[in-house]
Motif scaffolding. Structure first.
Motif, PDB file in Angstrom:
ATOM      1  N   UNK A 302       0.865  -1.171   0.000  1.00  0.00           N
ATOM      2  CA  UNK A 302       0.000   0.000   0.000  1.00  0.00           C
ATOM      3  C   UNK A 302       0.903   1.222   0.000  1.00  0.00           C
ATOM      4  N   UNK A 303       0.552   2.238  -0.779  1.00  0.00           N
ATOM      5  CA  UNK A 303       1.425   3.424  -0.841  1.00  0.00           C
ATOM      6  C   UNK A 303       0.622   4.686  -0.534  1.00  0.00           C
ATOM      7  N   UNK A 304       1.294   5.625   0.113  1.00  0.00           N
ATOM      8  CA  UNK A 304       0.703   6.954   0.297  1.00  0.00           C
ATOM      9  C   UNK A 304       1.743   7.951  -0.175  1.00  0.00           C
ATOM     10  N   UNK A 305       1.344   8.853  -1.084  1.00  0.00           N
ATOM     11  CA  UNK A 305       2.298   9.885  -1.488  1.00  0.00           C
ATOM     12  C   UNK A 305       1.749  11.241  -1.056  1.00  0.00           C
ATOM     13  N   UNK A 306       2.663  12.069  -0.569  1.00  0.00           N
ATOM     14  CA  UNK A 306       2.294  13.429  -0.155  1.00  0.00           C
ATOM     15  C   UNK A 306       3.116  14.382  -1.001  1.00  0.00           C
ATOM     16  N   UNK A 346      11.028  10.552  13.142  1.00  0.00           N
ATOM     17  CA  UNK A 346       9.983   9.779  13.813  1.00  0.00           C
ATOM     18  C   UNK A 346       9.162   9.017  12.776  1.00  0.00           C
ATOM     19  N   UNK A 347       8.791   9.719  11.674  1.00  0.00           N
ATOM     20  CA  UNK A 347       7.988   9.065  10.639  1.00  0.00           C
ATOM     21  C   UNK A 347       8.742   7.851  10.083  1.00  0.00           C
ATOM     22  N   UNK A 348      10.036   8.024   9.822  1.00  0.00           N
ATOM     23  CA  UNK A 348      10.805   6.897   9.280  1.00  0.00           C
ATOM     24  C   UNK A 348      10.861   5.741  10.282  1.00  0.00           C
ATOM     25  N   UNK A 349      11.109   6.081  11.565  1.00  0.00           N
ATOM     26  CA  UNK A 349      11.169   5.047  12.601  1.00  0.00           C
ATOM     27  C   UNK A 349       9.871   4.253  12.672  1.00  0.00           C
ATOM     28  N   UNK A 350       8.751   4.972  12.624  1.00  0.00           N
ATOM     29  CA  UNK A 350       7.442   4.304  12.734  1.00  0.00           C
ATOM     30  C   UNK A 350       7.203   3.400  11.526  1.00  0.00           C
ATOM     31  N   UNK A 351       7.466   3.943  10.325  1.00  0.00           N
ATOM     32  CA  UNK A 351       7.185   3.161   9.112  1.00  0.00           C
ATOM     33  C   UNK A 351       8.109   1.937   9.047  1.00  0.00           C
ATOM     34  N   UNK A 352       9.378   2.103   9.403  1.00  0.00           N
ATOM     35  CA  UNK A 352      10.295   0.954   9.354  1.00  0.00           C
ATOM     36  C   UNK A 352       9.923  -0.081  10.406  1.00  0.00           C
ATOM     37  N   UNK A 353       9.384   0.377  11.550  1.00  0.00           N
ATOM     38  CA  UNK A 353       8.947  -0.581  12.570  1.00  0.00           C
ATOM     39  C   UNK A 353       7.780  -1.424  12.063  1.00  0.00           C
ATOM     40  N   UNK A 354       7.085  -0.922  11.011  1.00  0.00           N
ATOM     41  CA  UNK A 354       5.985  -1.690  10.411  1.00  0.00           C
ATOM     42  C   UNK A 354       6.456  -2.432   9.155  1.00  0.00           C
ATOM     43  N   UNK A 355       7.764  -2.624   9.003  1.00  0.00           N
ATOM     44  CA  UNK A 355       8.359  -3.268   7.819  1.00  0.00           C
ATOM     45  C   UNK A 355       8.031  -2.514   6.538  1.00  0.00           C
ATOM     46  N   UNK A 356       7.862  -1.215   6.645  1.00  0.00           N
ATOM     47  CA  UNK A 356       7.586  -0.402   5.463  1.00  0.00           C
ATOM     48  C   UNK A 356       8.790   0.422   5.070  1.00  0.00           C
ATOM     49  N   UNK A 357       8.599   1.247   4.040  1.00  0.00           N
ATOM     50  CA  UNK A 357       9.695   2.125   3.601  1.00  0.00           C
ATOM     51  C   UNK A 357       9.151   3.533   3.436  1.00  0.00           C
ATOM     52  N   UNK A 359      10.376   7.392   1.595  1.00  0.00           N
ATOM     53  CA  UNK A 359      11.402   8.037   0.766  1.00  0.00           C
ATOM     54  C   UNK A 359      10.912   9.388   0.291  1.00  0.00           C
ATOM     55  N   UNK A 360      11.822  10.124  -0.316  1.00  0.00           N
ATOM     56  CA  UNK A 360      11.454  11.450  -0.819  1.00  0.00           C
ATOM     57  C   UNK A 360      12.158  11.710  -2.135  1.00  0.00           C
ATOM     58  N   UNK A 361      11.503  12.468  -3.007  1.00  0.00           N
ATOM     59  CA  UNK A 361      12.155  12.911  -4.252  1.00  0.00           C
ATOM     60  C   UNK A 361      11.524  14.234  -4.651  1.00  0.00           C
ATOM     61  N   UNK A 370       6.952   9.493  -0.100  1.00  0.00           N
ATOM     62  CA  UNK A 370       6.158   8.291  -0.356  1.00  0.00           C
ATOM     63  C   UNK A 370       6.364   7.285   0.770  1.00  0.00           C
ATOM     64  N   UNK A 371       5.256   6.765   1.282  1.00  0.00           N
ATOM     65  CA  UNK A 371       5.300   5.709   2.296  1.00  0.00           C
ATOM     66  C   UNK A 371       4.811   4.424   1.644  1.00  0.00           C
ATOM     67  N   UNK A 372       5.497   3.317   1.902  1.00  0.00           N
ATOM     68  CA  UNK A 372       5.034   2.005   1.433  1.00  0.00           C
ATOM     69  C   UNK A 372       4.860   1.099   2.636  1.00  0.00           C
ATOM     70  N   UNK A 373       3.701   0.445   2.700  1.00  0.00           N
ATOM     71  CA  UNK A 373       3.441  -0.476   3.818  1.00  0.00           C
ATOM     72  C   UNK A 373       2.951  -1.802   3.252  1.00  0.00           C
ATOM     73  N   UNK A 374       3.338  -2.921   3.861  1.00  0.00           N
ATOM     74  CA  UNK A 374       2.863  -4.210   3.349  1.00  0.00           C
ATOM     75  C   UNK A 374       1.340  -4.283   3.460  1.00  0.00           C
ATOM     76  N   UNK A 375       0.692  -4.769   2.401  1.00  0.00           N
ATOM     77  CA  UNK A 375      -0.762  -4.949   2.442  1.00  0.00           C
ATOM     78  C   UNK A 375      -1.092  -6.145   3.327  1.00  0.00           C
TER      79      UNK A 375
END
Ligand SMILES: Nc1ncnc2c1ncn2[C@@H]1O[C@H](COP(=O)(O)OP(=O)(O)O)[C@@H](O)[C@H]1O
Ligand SMILES: [Mg+2]
Length: 393
Positions: A302-306, A346-357, A359-361, A370-375
């Motif tokens: 699942x992805x969320x882009x801001x 903090x955002x990176x720590x939380x997302x990585x704790x959920x096995x997600x990634x 990134x920014x560009x 962009x946040x990616x989280x396992x479905x």
């Protein structure tokens, strides 16, 4: 021609003698277990020679072999034995030398150094051991490096945070003193001081809360109470909570999500990460600009882009925005309404704790986080359909 009965007798006799020699050899090997492998190899050669000599002498007596034949056989056995001893000694010395070389390489490593395997050809077992040692030392060196970097950033964080805390505290103290001493008397200034004191206190509270969260993340003490939710619901909540800020700044906030997107997450934590991204995007977008949040799925995630309209993050800052206490500018002058540079860590720590990634560009008129989280498996997904076109602000 030897008869079958004689052959049997010879076999029994030699087997008996060999067994006695082997047993004696085992005892000696056990006694010398702590000695060099060269000693053990010499014992092995000695057992072979002794068993052969004893066998030949006993059999020659039983079979009445002529003295001359016996001498010939004994000479052959003694010469073969000497050759065996020599090879055993050479092999033993080679193994001992190889292990000494390895020992020297290990001693050279010291604290935090790297293990360089000896350049000579090692016997297979030692070569295997050496390869394992090289890998283990590589991992150790990496861990040492990480520890050092972490220590440096921890020290920097403490320095920055104490600076960031001290500045507003000095302001608070000055205002409180002015009120206490009756220096300010007109009610407008008094009321301005009161609201400033409250705002600064709120900001300090948020900062301390962020610090606490960050220290829990770094200590690996983040307790996640996970449940399956639709990611679009979380995005909707983050957008609603950021809407007042967007309106106050005159920034258009838009959001859309494909229905569903079940993820198994701690909703409070992931909500916090999403809010950090959305609030950052609004803060860095000039009035009249737009911030767009999209939730979708891509290759099983699942992805969320801001995306915002900040004009892009300088290329040299892009790899550093997730660093603890990074705020872009070198001078750390606290600006009212701005954070201490902890939000993205903090955002990176939380997302990585959920096995997600995360990134920014740089993209379009600004940058895109962009946040990616396992479905989560759809069987466990919530049943209510989520609407596309979440929000239009
Ligand atoms: N959406 C954004 N657009 C432009 N720059 C950003 C954005 N988000 C973060 N940054 C940069 O990254 C830095 C770190 O962000 P963050 O960790 O949230 O700290 P803070 O918001 O407290 O400054 C910001 O100071 C800013 O320089
Ligand atoms: Mg921030």
């Amino acid at each position: 021609m030897i008869t079958a009965a004689d052959l049997l007798t010879v076999s029994y006799t030699v087997a008996g003698i060999a067994a006695v020699a082997a047993a004696a050899g085992m005892v000696v090997l056990r006694l010398l277990a702590a000695r060099s492998v060269a000693t053990s190899l010499t014992v092995v050669a000695a057992v072979t020679v002794a068993a052969t000599l004893a066998g030949v002498v006993v059999i020659s007596n039983e079979m009445f072999i002529s003295r001359k034949d016996l001498d010939v056989v004994l000479t052959v056995v003694v010469i073969a034995g000497i050759a065996g001893f020599a090879v055993a000694l050479l092999l033993g010395r080679r193994v001992a030398a190889a292990s000494r070389l390895m020992l020297a390489s290990v001693k050279e490593v010291g604290n935090g150094g790297k293990y360089h395997p000896p350049s000579t050809v090692l016997p297979a077992e030692l070569a295997g051991l050496s390869a394992e040692l090289e890998m283990a030392h590589g991992l150790l060196a990496e861990a040492w490096d990480r520890e050092r970097t972490l220590e440096v950033s921890r020290r920097e964080l403490v320095a920055w945070v104490s600076h960031d805390l001290r500045t507003p505290l000095a302001g608070l103290r000055a205002m409180a003193e002015a009120l206490e001493d009756g220096v300010v008397t007109d009610w407008q200034t008094i009321s301005r001081y009161h609201s400033q004191i409250r705002e600064e206190t709120d900001r300090l509270t948020l900062m301390i809360d962020d610090l606490f969260e960050l220290s829990r993340i770094h200590a690996g003490a983040l307790r996640l109470s996970r449940r399956v939710v639709g990611l679009c619901d979380l995005v909707g909540e983050a957008l609603s909570s950021a809407e007042p800020l967007a309106q106050a700044k005159g920034v258009r906030l838009r959001g859309s999500a494909v229905p569903g997107l079940p993820v198994c997450v701690d909703t409070a934590e992931v909500g916090r990460a999403l809010r950090n991204l959305v609030v950052n995007a609004i803060r860095h977008t000039p009035s009249d600009g737009a911030v767009e949040v999209l939730a979708d799925q891509e290759s099983g995630m699942a992805t969320v882009s801001v995306s915002d309209s900040c004009g892009g993050i300088p290329a040299e800052h892009l790899p550093r925005v997730f660093d603890v206490a990074f705020r872009g500018e070198t001078a750390r002058t606290p600006v009212p309404g701005e954070g201490a540079g902890l939000g993205l860590s903090i955002a990176r720590g939380i997302i990585e704790a959920h096995s997600g990634q995360i990134g920014v560009r740089n993209a379009g008129p600004g940058c895109q986080f962009v946040i990616r989280l396992p479905l989560a498996s759809t069987a466990a997904a919530p049943t209510q359909p989520a609407a596309a076109g979440l929000f239009e602000g």
